[in-house]
Motif scaffolding. Structure first.
Motif, short mmCIF file in Angstrom:
data_model
loop_
_atom_site.label_atom_id
_atom_site.label_comp_id
_atom_site.label_asym_id
_atom_site.label_seq_id
_atom_site.Cartn_x
_atom_site.Cartn_y
_atom_site.Cartn_z
N GLU A 178 -11.03 64.94 132.67
CA GLU A 178 -11.40 65.60 133.94
C GLU A 178 -12.56 64.80 135.10
O GLU A 178 -13.51 65.03 134.76
N LEU A 179 -12.07 64.10 135.86
CA LEU A 179 -12.75 63.58 136.56
C LEU A 179 -13.32 64.42 137.67
O LEU A 179 -13.03 65.57 138.10
N THR A 180 -14.58 64.22 137.86
CA THR A 180 -15.30 64.77 138.84
C THR A 180 -14.90 64.44 140.51
O THR A 180 -14.23 63.24 140.45
N PRO A 181 -15.07 65.22 141.47
CA PRO A 181 -14.85 64.63 142.75
C PRO A 181 -15.37 63.34 142.93
O PRO A 181 -14.64 62.50 143.46
N ARG A 182 -16.56 63.25 142.85
CA ARG A 182 -17.24 61.80 143.05
C ARG A 182 -16.62 60.73 142.30
O ARG A 182 -16.41 59.55 142.91
N ALA A 183 -16.46 61.15 140.94
CA ALA A 183 -15.69 59.98 140.09
C ALA A 183 -14.19 59.57 140.72
O ALA A 183 -14.06 58.37 140.66
N TRP A 184 -13.74 60.78 141.03
CA TRP A 184 -12.29 60.40 141.35
C TRP A 184 -12.19 59.46 142.89
O TRP A 184 -11.33 58.76 142.86
N PHE A 185 -13.14 59.94 143.54
CA PHE A 185 -13.23 59.30 144.85
C PHE A 185 -13.56 57.68 144.55
O PHE A 185 -12.92 56.94 145.01
N ARG A 186 -14.60 57.64 143.59
CA ARG A 186 -14.81 56.19 143.40
C ARG A 186 -13.73 55.28 142.90
O ARG A 186 -13.61 54.00 143.04
N SER A 187 -13.14 55.91 141.89
CA SER A 187 -12.02 55.32 141.10
C SER A 187 -10.72 55.21 141.70
O SER A 187 -10.01 54.08 141.76
N THR A 188 -10.21 56.15 142.53
CA THR A 188 -9.18 56.30 143.25
C THR A 188 -9.18 55.71 144.45
O THR A 188 -8.21 54.66 144.67
N VAL A 189 -10.00 55.98 145.13
CA VAL A 189 -10.17 55.51 146.60
C VAL A 189 -10.86 54.14 146.62
O VAL A 189 -10.19 53.19 147.28
N LEU A 190 -12.17 53.98 146.15
CA LEU A 190 -12.63 52.56 146.12
C LEU A 190 -12.13 51.66 145.00
O LEU A 190 -12.66 50.62 145.05
N GLY A 191 -11.87 52.07 144.19
CA GLY A 191 -11.24 51.16 143.10
C GLY A 191 -12.16 50.53 141.96
O GLY A 191 -11.88 49.87 141.48
N TYR A 192 -13.17 51.57 141.78
CA TYR A 192 -14.23 51.36 140.86
C TYR A 192 -13.87 51.89 139.51
O TYR A 192 -12.87 52.58 139.54
N THR A 193 -14.27 51.29 138.25
CA THR A 193 -14.07 51.83 137.09
C THR A 193 -14.51 53.37 136.97
O THR A 193 -15.43 53.68 137.44
N ARG A 194 -13.58 53.99 136.13
CA ARG A 194 -14.01 55.57 135.85
C ARG A 194 -14.93 55.67 134.96
O ARG A 194 -15.30 54.71 134.12
N PRO A 195 -15.87 56.60 135.05
CA PRO A 195 -16.93 56.94 134.04
C PRO A 195 -16.18 57.02 132.57
O PRO A 195 -15.01 57.49 132.44
N PHE A 196 -16.71 56.80 131.56
CA PHE A 196 -15.96 56.65 130.34
C PHE A 196 -16.15 58.39 129.46
O PHE A 196 -15.46 58.75 128.68
N ASP A 197 -16.96 59.25 130.18
CA ASP A 197 -17.11 60.56 129.84
C ASP A 197 -17.60 61.48 130.86
O ASP A 197 -18.38 60.80 131.82
N ARG A 198 -17.49 62.71 130.78
CA ARG A 198 -18.07 63.58 131.61
C ARG A 198 -18.53 64.79 131.03
O ARG A 198 -17.84 65.37 130.13
N HIS A 199 -19.76 65.33 131.22
CA HIS A 199 -20.22 66.72 130.66
C HIS A 199 -20.56 67.54 131.55
O HIS A 199 -21.20 67.18 132.75
#
Length: 252
Positions: A178-199
């Motif tokens: 489950e991506l956080t909104p910030r992680a989703w924006f960075r990975s989906t819009v900016l094309g960065y690598t996703r975090p490997f985990d979320r807590h």
């Protein structure tokens, strides 16, 4: 809290295929891992986190095993009172280290799992663990937990928790998919690598609950070797979380 007698450890690092994939891609010398916040970004411009207290080879072992530490490793708030049931005769230490993290509703702190607990939890998930790696996995697991808690305490400084003896950790859960909104924006819009985990950690501040979210990123530093970068911040699901984020944005 979920009400379980022996809940999971706060940071279990069930870092699955995405984690192993991100590490296998490597990184050009001197470059930042795509999508991984810088040290200052990862902690919301707070003081740079210290490196994990292990050498380069130990960090490499941790990162190799990070995706194999499972979610059912148990923790206890009752010091060494809860004796785990072991199903193997593997010769690993069963001593457990007490964390610095107070647990809501008790006078005790959370207690980290033993090397043997980690090993057997990995066996239950068919991860083919190596007993000799546990001496590295456990210290790094505990160190990451402590780093997360220290950053939460920085966010909570001067917010009133001192009046009742300090904040406490109520509950936690892992949500690697489950991506956080910030992680989703960075990975989906900016094309960065996703975090490997979320807590998600729930903190009690004198009866007021504040939710925090933590994104975990990998970084292969050219000098320090494999690193775990933490992006710790309050969730925007409450007035307190919103207030803390606004104050930080204003530099207050």
């Amino acid at each position: 809290m979920s009400g379980d007698d022996q809940p999971r450890c706060p940071v279990d690092h069930s870092a699955r295929e995405a984690w192993m994939s991100s590490m296998s891609k490597g990184n050009p010398a001197g470059a930042e891992q795509p999508g991984a916040p810088s040290q200052s970004q990862a902690t919301e411009a707070q003081p740079t986190p210290s490196a994990c207290p292990v050498d380069h080879s130990a960090r490499s072992i941790w990162l190799k095993n990070a995706g194999q530490v499972t979610e059912d490793v148990e923790c206890s708030s009752d010091k060494q009172a809860d004796i785990p049931h072991y199903s193997t005769d593997v010769a690993l230490p069963t001593e457990r280290e007490q964390s610095s993290i107070p647990r809501t509703g008790t006078e005790h702190n959370w207690v980290y799992p033993s090397q043997k607990q980690f090993f057997e939890a990995m066996l239950r998930k068919n991860w083919n663990p190596h007993a000799e790696d546990m001496k590295t996995v456990i210290p790094l697991h505990n160190s990451v937990n402590e780093r997360v808690w220290n950053y939460i305490k920085m966010w909570e400084k001067d917010q009133g928790g001192e009046s009742c003896g300090g904040i406490k950790l109520t509950s936690f859960k892992g949500s690697a998919k489950e991506l956080t909104p910030r992680a989703w924006f960075r990975s989906t819009v900016l094309g960065y690598t996703r975090p490997f985990d979320r807590h998600d950690w729930r903190v009690d501040r004198c009866g007021t609950e504040i939710d925090y979210v933590i994104d975990f990123y990998s970084d292969d530093h050219p000098k320090l070797g494999p690193q775990i970068l933490l992006d710790v911040r309050p969730k925007l699901n409450s007035f307190e979380g919103l207030k803390l984020r606004v104050l930080k944005a204003l530099g207050l």
